[in-house]
Write a protein that holds these residues in place. Structure first.
Motif, short mmCIF file in Angstrom:
data_model
loop_
_atom_site.label_atom_id
_atom_site.label_comp_id
_atom_site.label_asym_id
_atom_site.label_seq_id
_atom_site.Cartn_x
_atom_site.Cartn_y
_atom_site.Cartn_z
N GLU A 1 -2.92 -3.11 0.49
CA GLU A 1 -1.91 -3.99 -0.08
C GLU A 1 -2.66 -4.91 -1.05
OE1 GLU A 1 1.47 -7.15 1.43
OE2 GLU A 1 -0.25 -6.75 2.70
N VAL A 2 -2.11 -5.12 -2.24
CA VAL A 2 -2.85 -5.87 -3.26
C VAL A 2 -2.11 -7.15 -3.63
CG1 VAL A 2 -3.93 -5.78 -5.55
CG2 VAL A 2 -3.75 -3.68 -4.18
N LEU A 3 -2.79 -8.28 -3.49
CA LEU A 3 -2.22 -9.57 -3.89
C LEU A 3 -2.75 -9.92 -5.29
CD1 LEU A 3 -2.83 -11.71 -0.67
CD2 LEU A 3 -0.97 -10.10 -1.16
N ILE A 4 -1.88 -10.43 -6.14
CA ILE A 4 -2.32 -10.89 -7.47
C ILE A 4 -1.81 -12.31 -7.65
CG2 ILE A 4 -2.37 -10.39 -9.95
CD1 ILE A 4 -1.90 -7.50 -9.39
N PRO A 5 -2.57 -13.31 -7.15
CA PRO A 5 -2.07 -14.69 -7.22
C PRO A 5 -1.81 -15.12 -8.67
CG PRO A 5 -4.08 -14.53 -5.89
CD PRO A 5 -3.90 -13.21 -6.56
N PRO A 6 -0.57 -15.55 -8.97
CA PRO A 6 -0.24 -15.89 -10.36
C PRO A 6 -0.99 -17.12 -10.86
CG PRO A 6 1.74 -15.89 -8.95
CD PRO A 6 0.56 -15.70 -8.05
N ALA A 7 -1.45 -18.01 -9.96
CA ALA A 7 -2.10 -19.25 -10.42
C ALA A 7 -3.59 -19.06 -10.70
CB ALA A 7 -1.92 -20.33 -9.37
N VAL B 1 -5.07 2.73 -7.76
CA VAL B 1 -6.07 3.42 -6.94
C VAL B 1 -6.21 2.68 -5.60
CG1 VAL B 1 -8.49 4.13 -6.75
CG2 VAL B 1 -7.30 4.39 -8.93
N LEU B 2 -6.22 1.36 -5.63
CA LEU B 2 -6.33 0.59 -4.38
C LEU B 2 -5.14 0.87 -3.47
CD1 LEU B 2 -7.57 -2.81 -5.88
CD2 LEU B 2 -8.81 -1.44 -4.19
N ARG B 3 -3.95 0.94 -4.05
CA ARG B 3 -2.74 1.22 -3.24
C ARG B 3 -2.82 2.63 -2.64
NH1 ARG B 3 2.41 -0.16 -6.70
NH2 ARG B 3 3.44 -0.32 -4.68
N ALA C 1 0.85 -1.20 0.00
CA ALA C 1 0.00 0.00 0.00
C ALA C 1 0.88 1.24 0.00
CB ALA C 1 -0.87 -0.02 1.25
N TYR C 2 0.36 2.33 -0.54
CA TYR C 2 1.05 3.62 -0.39
C TYR C 2 0.58 4.23 0.94
CZ TYR C 2 1.92 3.32 -5.46
OH TYR C 2 2.32 2.93 -6.71
#
Ligand code: SF4
Ligand code: SF4
Length: 410
Positions: free
Chosen positions: A212-218, A205-207, A175-176
């Motif tokens: 904190e943003v998770l982007i699961p690669p699977a 925008v979320l940050r 996060a920012y």
């Protein structure tokens, strides 16, 4: 088997149960775009419900005429929104497709399309190929040579607006400023290849809001296209994979495309699924996040998935009202589908273009500076229509517009 372990009813019983809720009042007819165009019962919601019920009861065969009437449906679900009996048309349609697919092998093009959306690496390669073709002038040349006449797929590919270079995301973004919480971002299949801009802007925008943003690669495709094509086993398998992938305790799984948000909500993920605009519009706005003033007029195109299913169209207006001085108007005739409708624009290009023309005429009449919409399919369809009529206005996601107005981006 259902996610809760229970056994589903036989298909024909499920269809019958849903169809019996239709009291045949006909109130949905004037709202249905295919009925408006054709004025025949079989091209109406009531007619399609009767056809599917007759099919389920063995009173009708799955002949080409019946398939044609079902296949003409845009699945815009406007009929569902206006139905006083609460008929779940979308569910009924998906079950009907499943029944129809039992004795039909999908076309080669459909098989290829459905295989492609579940292979993110292939999609990224295809996205890069399209970007290279666009930047080198190859698509322009092919358009001028009239190669689009060879197939609807090629025609759509050649009229796509300029796409950004698709890149894979990192699995985690901090996060920012002060951390407010943690969310996961669903990147989708087509979006990951063709709408990197929206994903990236939503992430930013979320940050800025402290997430904190998770982007699961699977993560996998949501399975909406499979479900609407009668391939429920494949859709269920994708849902199961996503349930395993989005298992971390986050506040929400955020989807930027309304169509994906609907399918993910049906996938029974552990965290709640939220449409990106609705989630962000509902957040308290930090004093530290300043937005510049705007002088332009922005028209909101409301996708059918937002208007008739998620019923969250108002959130786009709510969100954009945060930009001081911006004039936000609804695009004329927002209740009618623009014709994109998933793969509909490839299967029925003439009717898809006819529906789109109403939107383009509305844009010319209302003269907004830009158009926003929360569905990537609608955005690409409208944008390519504007380009074809040499209109320089752009179509974008509301969060891309909002991000543009953020005062300072780190
Ligand atoms: S679907 Fe609803 S609105 Fe349409 S005929 Fe049936 S009950 Fe009436
Ligand atoms: S989903 Fe849309 S096109 Fe299909 S029957 Fe309902 S109103 Fe008509």
């Amino acid at each position: 088997m259902q996610p809760d372990g229970s056994k589903p009813l036989p298909l024909s019983r499920q269809i019958n149960q849903l169809a019996e809720q239709c009291v045949k009042c006909g109130l949905c007819l004037p709202h249905c775009p295919t009925y408006q165009a054709d004025l025949t019962e079989n091209e109406s919601p009531r007619g399609r419900i009767a056809l599917l019920q007759a099919l389920a009861n063995g009173q009708l065969d799955a002949g080409p005429k019946l398939r044609e009437h079902i296949d003409h449906c845009l699945l815009c679900r406007r009929c569902e929104r206006v139905c006083p009996s609460g008929v779940q048309y979308g569910r009924l349609f998906d079950l009907g497709q499943q029944l129809l697919e039992q004795d039909r092998r999908p076309t080669r093009a459909a098989r290829l399309g459905l295989a492609l959306v579940t292979r993110p690496r292939w999609l990224r390669r295809l996205g890069r190929f399209i970007v290279l073709a666009q930047r080198s002038g190859l698509t322009g040349l092919a358009r001028r040579l009239g190669l689009g006449r060879l197939s609807p797929w090629l025609r759509r590919g050649l009229t796509l607006p300029p796409l950004p270079w698709p890149r894979p995301f990192a699995p985690r973004y901090p996060a920012y400023g002060t951390r407010r919480g943690q969310v996961a971002l669903f990147t989708g299949c087509i979006s990951a290849a063709a709408d990197h801009t929206t994903l990236n802007d939503t992430l930013e925008v979320l940050r800025h809001l402290g997430y904190e943003v998770l982007i699961p690669p699977a993560q996998q495709c949501c399975g909406a296209l499979h479900a609407h094509s009668g391939q429920h086993d494949r859709a269920d398998a994708l849902a199961a994979q996503n349930r395993g992938t989005f298992a971390e305790p986050v506040e929400a799984v955020i989807a930027t495309a309304t169509g994906c948000a609907i399918q993910l909500q049906d996938s029974q993920l552990t965290p709640p699924v939220a449409d990106a605009v609705s989630f962000i519009a509902g957040q308290p706005w930090p004093d530290t996040l300043q937005l510049r003033g705007g002088k332009e007029t922005v028209a909101v195109h409301e996708p059918c998935s937002a208007r008739n299913v998620l019923r969250n169209s108002d959130d786009s207006y709510l969100l954009l009202q945060r930009i001081p001085g911006l004039t936000v108007i609804p695009l004329a005739d927002n209740a009618t589908c623009c014709g994109a409708a998933g793969s509909y624009l490839l299967r029925h290009p003439a009717f898809a273009d006819q529906l789109r023309q109403r939107k383009l005429d509305g844009i010319v009449q209302q003269q907004p500076d830009r158009v926003v919409t929360t569905n990537i399919g609608c955005a690409l369809h409208l944008q390519s229509g504007l380009i074809a009529q040499h209109d320089r206005r752009s179509v974008m996601h509301p969060l891309t517009l909002l991000r543009e107005y953020i005062e300072r981006t780190p």
